[in-house]
Design a protein around this motif. Structure first.
Motif, PDB file in Angstrom:
ATOM      1  N   LEU A   7       0.849  -1.183   0.000  1.00 54.08           N
ATOM      2  CA  LEU A   7       0.000   0.000   0.000  1.00 54.08           C
ATOM      3  C   LEU A   7       0.890   1.240   0.000  1.00 54.08           C
ATOM      4  CD1 LEU A   7      -2.646   1.636   0.430  1.00 54.08           C
ATOM      5  CD2 LEU A   7      -2.360   1.217   2.887  1.00 54.08           C
ATOM      6  N   VAL A   8       0.668   2.117  -0.968  1.00 55.27           N
ATOM      7  CA  VAL A   8       1.453   3.343  -1.077  1.00 55.27           C
ATOM      8  C   VAL A   8       0.498   4.527  -0.908  1.00 55.27           C
ATOM      9  CG1 VAL A   8       3.185   4.590  -2.400  1.00 55.27           C
ATOM     10  CG2 VAL A   8       2.892   2.125  -2.757  1.00 55.27           C
ATOM     11  N   GLU A   9       0.637   5.250   0.199  1.00 55.58           N
ATOM     12  CA  GLU A   9      -0.263   6.360   0.542  1.00 55.58           C
ATOM     13  C   GLU A   9       0.438   7.256   1.549  1.00 55.58           C
ATOM     14  OE1 GLU A   9      -2.690   9.084   1.078  1.00 55.58           O
ATOM     15  OE2 GLU A   9      -3.617   7.535  -0.188  1.00 55.58           O
ATOM     16  N   ASP A  10       0.422   8.577   1.314  1.00 53.47           N
ATOM     17  CA  ASP A  10       1.163   9.483   2.193  1.00 53.47           C
ATOM     18  C   ASP A  10       0.303  10.129   3.265  1.00 53.47           C
ATOM     19  OD1 ASP A  10      -0.015  10.952  -0.033  1.00 53.47           O
ATOM     20  OD2 ASP A  10       1.027  12.711   0.718  1.00 53.47           O
ATOM     21  N   ASP A  11      -1.014  10.128   3.133  1.00 53.28           N
ATOM     22  CA  ASP A  11      -1.860  10.731   4.159  1.00 53.28           C
ATOM     23  C   ASP A  11      -2.085   9.732   5.292  1.00 53.28           C
ATOM     24  OD1 ASP A  11      -3.868  12.813   5.101  1.00 53.28           O
ATOM     25  OD2 ASP A  11      -5.105  11.020   4.991  1.00 53.28           O
ATOM     26  N   PRO A  12      -1.765  10.073   6.540  1.00 51.97           N
ATOM     27  CA  PRO A  12      -1.840   9.092   7.631  1.00 51.97           C
ATOM     28  C   PRO A  12      -3.230   8.515   7.859  1.00 51.97           C
ATOM     29  CG  PRO A  12      -0.514  10.976   8.304  1.00 51.97           C
ATOM     30  CD  PRO A  12      -1.152  11.347   7.003  1.00 51.97           C
ATOM     31  N   THR A  13      -4.276   9.359   7.824  1.00 52.89           N
ATOM     32  CA  THR A  13      -5.628   8.854   8.061  1.00 52.89           C
ATOM     33  C   THR A  13      -6.050   7.912   6.960  1.00 52.89           C
ATOM     34  OG1 THR A  13      -6.219  10.905   9.206  1.00 52.89           O
ATOM     35  CG2 THR A  13      -8.026   9.508   8.463  1.00 52.89           C
ATOM     36  N   THR A  14      -5.830   8.318   5.713  1.00 54.19           N
ATOM     37  CA  THR A  14      -6.195   7.468   4.581  1.00 54.19           C
ATOM     38  C   THR A  14      -5.401   6.175   4.588  1.00 54.19           C
ATOM     39  OG1 THR A  14      -6.747   9.425   3.271  1.00 54.19           O
ATOM     40  CG2 THR A  14      -6.365   7.377   2.069  1.00 54.19           C
ATOM     41  N   SER A  15      -4.119   6.267   4.899  1.00 54.82           N
ATOM     42  CA  SER A  15      -3.277   5.074   4.952  1.00 54.82           C
ATOM     43  C   SER A  15      -3.787   4.084   5.998  1.00 54.82           C
ATOM     44  CB  SER A  15      -1.829   5.469   5.257  1.00 54.82           C
ATOM     45  OG  SER A  15      -1.007   4.342   5.346  1.00 54.82           O
ATOM     46  N   ALA A  16      -4.130   4.598   7.185  1.00 52.98           N
ATOM     47  CA  ALA A  16      -4.632   3.720   8.240  1.00 52.98           C
ATOM     48  C   ALA A  16      -5.935   3.058   7.829  1.00 52.98           C
ATOM     49  CB  ALA A  16      -4.826   4.522   9.526  1.00 52.98           C
ATOM     50  N   PHE A  17      -6.823   3.814   7.187  1.00 53.31           N
ATOM     51  CA  PHE A  17      -8.090   3.248   6.737  1.00 53.31           C
ATOM     52  C   PHE A  17      -7.856   2.152   5.702  1.00 53.31           C
ATOM     53  CE2 PHE A  17     -11.420   2.908   3.610  1.00 53.31           C
ATOM     54  CZ  PHE A  17     -12.569   2.749   4.382  1.00 53.31           C
ATOM     55  N   LEU A  18      -7.070   2.452   4.667  1.00 50.76           N
ATOM     56  CA  LEU A  18      -6.865   1.494   3.585  1.00 50.76           C
ATOM     57  C   LEU A  18      -6.137   0.240   4.073  1.00 50.76           C
ATOM     58  CD1 LEU A  18      -5.894   3.929   0.680  1.00 50.76           C
ATOM     59  CD2 LEU A  18      -8.115   2.850   1.100  1.00 50.76           C
ATOM     60  N   LEU A  52      -1.354  -1.316  -4.187  1.00 55.06           N
ATOM     61  CA  LEU A  52      -2.399  -0.288  -4.080  1.00 55.06           C
ATOM     62  C   LEU A  52      -1.681   1.051  -4.014  1.00 55.06           C
ATOM     63  CD1 LEU A  52      -4.725  -1.897  -1.370  1.00 55.06           C
ATOM     64  CD2 LEU A  52      -5.229  -1.670  -3.807  1.00 55.06           C
ATOM     65  N   ILE A  53      -1.694   1.795  -5.106  1.00 51.35           N
ATOM     66  CA  ILE A  53      -0.814   2.959  -5.252  1.00 51.35           C
ATOM     67  C   ILE A  53      -1.624   4.243  -5.379  1.00 51.35           C
ATOM     68  CG2 ILE A  53       0.972   4.020  -6.674  1.00 51.35           C
ATOM     69  CD1 ILE A  53       1.846   1.231  -7.534  1.00 51.35           C
ATOM     70  N   ASP A  54      -1.293   5.216  -4.519  1.00 43.83           N
ATOM     71  CA  ASP A  54      -1.910   6.532  -4.594  1.00 43.83           C
ATOM     72  C   ASP A  54      -1.457   7.224  -5.879  1.00 43.83           C
ATOM     73  OD1 ASP A  54      -3.261   8.843  -3.977  1.00 43.83           O
ATOM     74  OD2 ASP A  54      -1.862   9.503  -2.430  1.00 43.83           O
ATOM     75  N   ALA A  55      -2.383   7.934  -6.523  1.00 40.79           N
ATOM     76  CA  ALA A  55      -2.049   8.604  -7.775  1.00 40.79           C
ATOM     77  C   ALA A  55      -1.125   9.796  -7.574  1.00 40.79           C
ATOM     78  CB  ALA A  55      -3.326   9.056  -8.477  1.00 40.79           C
ATOM     79  N   ASN A  56      -1.137  10.388  -6.366  1.00 43.14           N
ATOM     80  CA  ASN A  56      -0.315  11.574  -6.094  1.00 43.14           C
ATOM     81  C   ASN A  56       0.500  11.341  -4.836  1.00 43.14           C
ATOM     82  OD1 ASN A  56      -1.438  13.740  -8.082  1.00 43.14           O
ATOM     83  ND2 ASN A  56      -3.246  12.766  -7.213  1.00 43.14           N
ATOM     84  N   LEU A  57       1.804  11.463  -4.956  1.00 45.73           N
ATOM     85  CA  LEU A  57       2.706  11.182  -3.851  1.00 45.73           C
ATOM     86  C   LEU A  57       3.696  12.336  -3.685  1.00 45.73           C
ATOM     87  CD1 LEU A  57       3.162   7.451  -4.778  1.00 45.73           C
ATOM     88  CD2 LEU A  57       2.189   8.276  -2.621  1.00 45.73           C
ATOM     89  N   PRO A  58       4.289  12.480  -2.502  1.00 48.52           N
ATOM     90  CA  PRO A  58       5.147  13.652  -2.265  1.00 48.52           C
ATOM     91  C   PRO A  58       6.397  13.708  -3.133  1.00 48.52           C
ATOM     92  CG  PRO A  58       5.217  12.108  -0.412  1.00 48.52           C
ATOM     93  CD  PRO A  58       4.108  11.664  -1.296  1.00 48.52           C
ATOM     94  N   ALA A 195      -9.963  12.956   0.869  1.00 39.72           N
ATOM     95  CA  ALA A 195     -10.310  11.562   1.143  1.00 39.72           C
ATOM     96  C   ALA A 195     -10.433  11.286   2.629  1.00 39.72           C
ATOM     97  CB  ALA A 195      -9.270  10.631   0.523  1.00 39.72           C
ATOM     98  N   SER A 196      -9.516  11.823   3.434  1.00 39.33           N
ATOM     99  CA  SER A 196      -9.553  11.525   4.864  1.00 39.33           C
ATOM    100  C   SER A 196     -10.809  12.090   5.517  1.00 39.33           C
ATOM    101  CB  SER A 196      -8.289  12.035   5.564  1.00 39.33           C
ATOM    102  OG  SER A 196      -8.101  13.413   5.353  1.00 39.33           O
ATOM    103  N   CYS A 197     -11.315  13.229   5.021  1.00 36.54           N
ATOM    104  CA  CYS A 197     -12.589  13.756   5.531  1.00 36.54           C
ATOM    105  C   CYS A 197     -13.705  12.738   5.335  1.00 36.54           C
ATOM    106  CB  CYS A 197     -12.960  15.051   4.800  1.00 36.54           C
ATOM    107  SG  CYS A 197     -11.973  16.485   5.224  1.00 36.54           S
ATOM    108  N   GLY A 198     -13.738  12.135   4.180  1.00 37.44           N
ATOM    109  CA  GLY A 198     -14.787  11.168   3.897  1.00 37.44           C
ATOM    110  C   GLY A 198     -14.694   9.927   4.747  1.00 37.44           C
ATOM    111  N   PHE A 199     -13.484   9.448   4.982  1.00 38.67           N
ATOM    112  CA  PHE A 199     -13.319   8.216   5.742  1.00 38.67           C
ATOM    113  C   PHE A 199     -13.786   8.360   7.190  1.00 38.67           C
ATOM    114  CE2 PHE A 199      -9.799   7.185   2.601  1.00 38.67           C
ATOM    115  CZ  PHE A 199     -10.567   6.253   1.917  1.00 38.67           C
ATOM    116  N   VAL A 200     -13.680   9.557   7.748  1.00 34.89           N
ATOM    117  CA  VAL A 200     -14.065   9.739   9.158  1.00 34.89           C
ATOM    118  C   VAL A 200     -15.408  10.433   9.319  1.00 34.89           C
ATOM    119  CG1 VAL A 200     -11.659   9.763   9.904  1.00 34.89           C
ATOM    120  CG2 VAL A 200     -12.804  11.942   9.387  1.00 34.89           C
ATOM    121  N   GLY A 201     -16.092  10.730   8.214  1.00 35.61           N
ATOM    122  CA  GLY A 201     -17.398  11.372   8.298  1.00 35.61           C
ATOM    123  C   GLY A 201     -17.343  12.845   8.654  1.00 35.61           C
ATOM    124  N   ALA A 202     -16.263  13.534   8.321  1.00 36.50           N
ATOM    125  CA  ALA A 202     -16.146  14.969   8.593  1.00 36.50           C
ATOM    126  C   ALA A 202     -16.838  15.730   7.468  1.00 36.50           C
ATOM    127  CB  ALA A 202     -14.683  15.378   8.718  1.00 36.50           C
TER     128      ALA A 202
END
Length: 242
Positions: A7-18, A52-58, A195-202
């Protein structure tokens, strides 16, 4: 044999969810937050069944990372995930070699269904994640967050804590990019947050992010974004006592 996923993802919340969702396939998940980290974990022989690769990375983008992995002769199935919804962007990712493109946010069941499909298990199509109409004026949508995490309240609480810990820094990045007129940095910061807003219902924060993405030069949209962030932080749901 257990499926092994990179899994390749730089956002911590999204990474934890995925990562949590992918483990439910079941699968073993290795997590990388950048192209460089992904290449190090992948090595020069086939260690993973699926990427599973994020389309945008740092330090690059998903298409470039996939090309670099393929250049090593690695053969894992590749799925992209992105918060972008534009048809041209999704088509470009498929043309780059991704078997499927997953749009974030999504329920855990959608990710699991996609993984099972590509590794040969027959599954039904999962419903997309959506905020509930009666929560659109609120800061938080518990029903959407629970749906995303298969009703696991403890997982929702854990992801929300991570999201709230990261939110001030994310808002500072957005504010700084907007005032500097750095369109690329602003776009990247909002993309990560969406994406992280959606995963936590914000839900209020998600709406403010979308509005600022639509009008990145609007001082009113930026002000509403910052106000939504403060309201989200101040109204964070209190986890149920065990």
């Amino acid at each position: 044999m257990t499926t092994r996923i990179l899994l390749v993802e730089d956002d911590p919340t999204t990474s934890a969810f995925l990562a949590a969702a992918a483990q439910g396939v079941p699968a073993e998940v290795d997590v990388a937050e950048s192209c460089a980290a992904a290449l190090a974990l992948a090595g020069d022989r086939d260690r993973h069944d699926l990427w599973l690769i994020d389309a945008n990375l740092p330090d690059g983008d998903g298409a470039g990372l996939l090309a670099a992995l393929r250049a090593r002769g690695l053969r894992a199935i590749a799925l992209a995930h992105t918060a972008a919804t534009e048809p041209a962007t999704l088509a470009a990712l498929r043309e780059a070699g991704f078997r499927e493109v997953l749009v974030k946010p999504m329920p855990a069941s959608t990710l699991q269904a996609a993984v099972r499909n590509v590794i040969g298990l027959r599954v039904s199509e999962a419903a997309p994640l959506a905020f509930h109409a009666d929560a659109l004026e609120a800061a938080w949508d518990d029903a959407a967050a629970l749906a995303a995490l298969n009703g696991e309240r403890a997982h929702v609480d854990a992801l929300r804590k991570l999201f709230l810990d990261e939110l001030p820094g994310a808002c500072n990045s957005v504010h700084a990019a907007a005032h500097a007129g750095d369109a690329d940095a602003l776009r990247a910061a909002l993309h990560r947050l969406r994406a992280s807003c959606g995963f936590v219902g914000a839900v209020r924060m998600a709406a403010a992010v979308a509005a600022l993405q639509q009008a990145p030069q609007s001082t009113q949209a930026l002000a509403r974004f910052l106000q939504a962030a403060q309201e989200t932080l101040s109204s964070a749901p209190v986890p149920d006592e065990a």
